[in-house]
Write an enzyme that holds these catalytic residues in place. Sequence first.
Site, PDB file in Angstrom:
ATOM      1  N   HIS A 335       1.281  -0.790  -0.215  1.00  0.00           N
ATOM      2  CA  HIS A 335       0.146  -0.133   0.018  1.00  0.00           C
ATOM      3  C   HIS A 335       1.041   1.608  -0.017  1.00  0.00           C
ATOM      4  CE1 HIS A 335      -3.123   3.154   1.231  1.00  0.00           C
ATOM      5  NE2 HIS A 335      -2.367   3.496   2.106  1.00  0.00           N
ATOM      6  N   GLU A 336       1.913   0.972   0.664  1.00  0.00           N
ATOM      7  CA  GLU A 336       2.608   2.472   0.693  1.00  0.00           C
ATOM      8  C   GLU A 336       3.657   2.661  -0.294  1.00  0.00           C
ATOM      9  OE1 GLU A 336       2.209   4.560   3.407  1.00  0.00           O
ATOM     10  OE2 GLU A 336       0.930   3.590   4.433  1.00  0.00           O
ATOM     11  N   HIS A 339       2.265   4.535  -2.730  1.00  0.00           N
ATOM     12  CA  HIS A 339       1.734   5.762  -2.972  1.00  0.00           C
ATOM     13  C   HIS A 339       2.798   6.215  -3.601  1.00  0.00           C
ATOM     14  CE1 HIS A 339      -1.813   6.902  -0.591  1.00  0.00           C
ATOM     15  NE2 HIS A 339      -1.166   5.842   0.713  1.00  0.00           N
ATOM     16  N   GLU A 415      -5.343   7.328  -1.055  1.00  0.00           N
ATOM     17  CA  GLU A 415      -5.582   5.908  -0.197  1.00  0.00           C
ATOM     18  C   GLU A 415      -6.408   4.525  -1.025  1.00  0.00           C
ATOM     19  OE1 GLU A 415      -4.219   5.430   2.257  1.00  0.00           O
ATOM     20  OE2 GLU A 415      -3.092   7.627   2.932  1.00  0.00           O
TER      21      GLU A 415
END
Length: 475
Positions: A335-336, A339, A415
Amino acid sequence: MGMWASLDAMWEMSAEKRIFGAVLLFSWTVYLWETFLSRRQRRIYKTTTHVPLELGQIMDSETFEKSRLYQLDKSTFSFWSGLYSEIEGTLILLFGGIPYLWRLSGRFCGHAGFGPEYEITQSLVFLLLATLFSALTGLPWSLYNTFVIEEKHGFNQQTLGFFMKDAIKKFIVTQCILLPVSSLLLYIIKIGGDYFFIYAWLFTLVVSLVLVTIYADYIAPLFDKFTPLPEGKLKQEIEVMAKSIDFPLTKVYVVEGSKRSSHSNAYFYGFFKNKRIVLFDTLLEEYSVLNKDNQEESGMEPRNDGEGDSEEIKAKVKNKKQGCKNEEVLAVLGHELGHWKLGHTVKNIIISQMNSFLCFFLFAVLIGRKELFVAFGFYDSQPTLIGLLIIFQFIFSPYNEVLSFCLTVLSRRFEFQADAFAKKLGKAKDLYSALIKLNKDNLGFPVSDWLFSMWHYSHPPLLERLQALKNSKQD
C-alpha cells in the site's frame, strides 16, 4: 480639509476594526463548526454500544467496547483542549498579547545592546519566547493526554522522566532548526526587492527538501533508536517486492517505537535512487517487545512439548499479540509503495509548493497594508515577522480551511488507489486482515458520522476500505 481628514481617519479605524473582528468571528465560527461535528461523532460513540451486524465478522465485542471508550475519552479531551486553545487565542488577541511579546523581545534585545534596527534579532527572540510560551501552556494538556488517556487505554509506554527529557530535546531541536531558517527567510525578504516572494519560496522549497532528506538519518535518531531489519525472510520479501515495481530501495530500518507508544506505523523516505523503508517494531508481530512482555506477564506461552496445547490458551495468547504477520506487513508496504508508484508523493509536493508560492505572492501584495498591522496593535512599526504571522495565520485562515478540506478529500482518494495497487500485487487478502489488526491494535472505532468523516478523515473509514478489497481477497 479637517473634516475630511477626520472622516478618513474614522474610515481607516473602522477598516481596522472590521479586520480584527472578522478574524475573531471566523476563528469562533470554525471552532463552533468543529464542535458541532465532534458532537455528532460523540453521539455515535455513546449510542453505538453493540457491534453492528456488518462488523460481526471482523471485530469482537470486547475490542469494540474498548475502542468505543477510548474514542469517548479522546473526544472529551479534544473538546476541553480545543475550548482552552480558542479562549487562549482570543484573549491573546483582545489584550494585545502579540504586540506585548514583540515589545518584550525588543527590551531583551536592548539589554543585550541590540537596538530597533536589529529587527531580525528581535524577531528571533520573539519566536523563542512565543514557542516557549506555547510549549509551557501546552505541557499540561500533553501530560494529561499521555499519562491519563493513553495510559488508561494501554498505549503509553513512557515514564515521566522520559517524557520530560523528550519534550526538552524536541524544544531544543526545534529551535536549532526554526531560528536559523527564520533568520535567513527574513533576510531574503528584506533584500529580495520587488520579487522577494520568488526567492522566499525557493528558499522554503530547498529547506523542506533538505529536512525531508536528513530527517530520518539525523533528526529522528535523536529521539528513537533505528536498527537495520535483520537478514531473513521478511527482508528478502521486501526487497523482492520493491524490485518488482522498480522502487530504488537501499535500506530497511526498524524503529523502536514501543518505548514511546504501542501505536504502530510504517513509512518510506528519500529522494531519487536512495529510498529507505522504516517499520515500527509495534507493526511487526514477531519483532515487537510488547508481545514478549504480554506473554511473560500472562504466563501462557504456547508449548510444543507434545503434551497437547490448550486451544483456549493459544487463542488468548494470539489475541494478546500486537502487530501483523510477515505477509500482512508486506501488504501494508505494498500500500505504501503504491503511493510512490502512483505518484502521490510527488503530487502532494507539487500541491504544497504551488500553495506555498501563492501564499508568498499574496503576502507580497498585502505586506504593505498598514491597516493590517494597526488592526493587531502595531501602530508605529511593520515588522516582517509579524506580517508573516498576521497574513499566514489570520488573514489566510478561511483559505486554509477550504484547502485543508480539499486535501482531505484528495487524501482519501489516494488511499483507495494505494489499496487498489496493493490488490494488483496480490496482497488484497493480507491487506484486508492487516487493516483489521491495525484498527484493533490502535483501538480505532469503525463506525463514524458521515459529516464528521467527510470533513476529518484523511483515510477512508475501515468498512469502506474493506468493502473495496472484499471482492478480490483471493487475488
